[in-house]
Design an enzyme around this catalytic site. Sequence first.
Site, short mmCIF file in Angstrom:
data_model
loop_
_atom_site.label_atom_id
_atom_site.label_comp_id
_atom_site.label_asym_id
_atom_site.label_seq_id
_atom_site.Cartn_x
_atom_site.Cartn_y
_atom_site.Cartn_z
N GLY A 26 -65.41 55.74 -12.82
CA GLY A 26 -64.85 55.60 -11.54
C GLY A 26 -63.76 56.91 -11.42
O GLY A 26 -63.16 57.09 -10.41
N GLU A 34 -67.34 54.54 -18.83
CA GLU A 34 -68.66 55.00 -18.10
C GLU A 34 -68.35 56.11 -17.27
O GLU A 34 -68.67 55.91 -16.14
CB GLU A 34 -69.33 53.72 -17.53
N PRO A 35 -67.84 57.29 -17.51
CA PRO A 35 -67.56 58.28 -16.60
C PRO A 35 -68.87 59.01 -16.12
O PRO A 35 -69.90 59.14 -16.90
CB PRO A 35 -66.62 59.24 -17.36
N GLY A 36 -69.16 59.36 -15.11
CA GLY A 36 -70.14 59.88 -14.33
C GLY A 36 -69.78 61.13 -13.52
O GLY A 36 -70.05 62.34 -13.96
N ARG A 67 -74.85 63.98 0.39
CA ARG A 67 -73.50 63.10 0.15
C ARG A 67 -72.92 63.37 1.53
O ARG A 67 -72.46 62.26 2.28
CB ARG A 67 -72.72 63.69 -0.86
N TYR A 109 -72.05 59.52 3.08
CA TYR A 109 -70.79 59.20 3.06
C TYR A 109 -69.85 60.07 4.00
O TYR A 109 -68.63 59.83 3.88
CB TYR A 109 -70.57 59.35 1.41
N CYS A 169 -84.98 67.74 10.96
CA CYS A 169 -85.15 67.19 12.24
C CYS A 169 -84.18 66.09 12.51
O CYS A 169 -85.05 64.80 12.60
CB CYS A 169 -86.59 67.01 12.75
N GLU A 170 -82.96 65.92 12.11
CA GLU A 170 -82.15 64.82 12.06
C GLU A 170 -80.80 65.49 12.40
O GLU A 170 -80.27 66.42 12.05
CB GLU A 170 -82.06 64.14 10.77
N TYR A 192 -74.23 63.29 -7.99
CA TYR A 192 -74.81 62.71 -6.88
C TYR A 192 -75.48 64.03 -5.80
O TYR A 192 -75.52 63.64 -4.79
CB TYR A 192 -74.04 61.78 -6.14
#
Length: 425
Positions: A238, A285-287, A324, A328, A354-355, A383
């Site tokens: 995190g 657990e770093p990502g 993202r 988000y 087309c969004e 991500y």
Amino acid sequence: MHHFHYKGGKLYAEGVSLDALAEEYGTPLYVYSGHTVVEHYKALDHALKPLDHLICYAMKANSTLALLRLLARQGSGFDLVSGGELFRVQQAGGDPGKCTFAGVGKTRAEIEQALRAGIYCFMVESEAELTFINEVATRLRKIAPVALRVNPNVDAKTHSKITTGTYENKFGIAFEEIPALYQRATALKHVTLRGVQMHIGSQITTAAPFAAAVKKMIPLVRELHRRHRLEFFDIGGGIGIVYEDALASGQPDWWKKKGAPLTPAAYAESVVPQLRTLGLKVLVEPGRFMVGNAGVLLSEVLYVKKTGKKNFVIIDAAMNDLIRPAFYDSYHEIVPLRAKTGKTIPSDVVGPICESGDTFAKDRPLQPLKTGDRIAFLSAGAYGFTMASNYNTRPRAAEILVEGTKVKLARKREALVDLIRGETA
């Protein structure tokens, strides 16, 4: 720190011009700095040196084989959430014996695959899952190493879609239920209690939530260790990264001048003193921290469209390449591959899908851009590609790994034929 910088008016990844890469490999294009990934791993490893520890890279952030191989060579473990990720670790030369397997919905096939590979531990998220793992292990005549994931009910104050440590979230087992469940687990003949785990969320930019969660967990971990002789305490991942002013964060003295959301040293200072006396191995657990600022997404301007109220910069990258911002409302710094001067213009940077949600930035102050100009989305290593899709039947981008002046094509751009492979008309 990262290794993206301007030299002679051109943006570079380490010793390679990004404009030259875009010219050769086309856009959209992901580019990663190998030295940045390795340096981030080493910085965290050094900060945790007072502890017996294992870094398990959370590969959901970016599972590209070339990056996994870099980390495997450093001795990294891996945090998995699917059988596919385990397969990738093995293909990259990683050690399954340094892998943890998390996730709330592990299937029978995935559990069997992990048991046969000899993973280090399953992170169990419910009593039903614990019972199921025992059943699968019994059938295979194996002993499954498990740790229960504790939900400490600590609010990390991060984005609602990436917080995981409160009772409003689907993850883990309620703090109050853990002692009794560990005791019931001792009756299961084909599991062994190897540790205990927690994870409170992602993109956490202050040390306080980590310190609070560890403080709350320590008495529980001590009691579980006394009763069940555990091997490890996994404190999750995190650690947040820089998204705003990201280019400046690559300067050598940036940390001293401005500080950072959370440095490895500050993170360690908040948790190491509490953990040193446990007598257990500590897993982290770093990502995003490992790869987020190690990657950029390159794109080319297709058109500039001016309305009475807006200046739209339409580019060839889309939400299928980097979701993202749409998913988000995330911020990514946008910079030109060739430095520009002049007065900025509030611009909406949008893709061709087309969004209406296919928007990367709204009213962002940018130097004037024109057709053919190339830009980079910074902090796109986590991500980014791993969440890419073929929406609108768009091929996924190529990926490049740069180490010094060495360029490696880590993934070829998808061809149209790749998009229908496996289908029948």
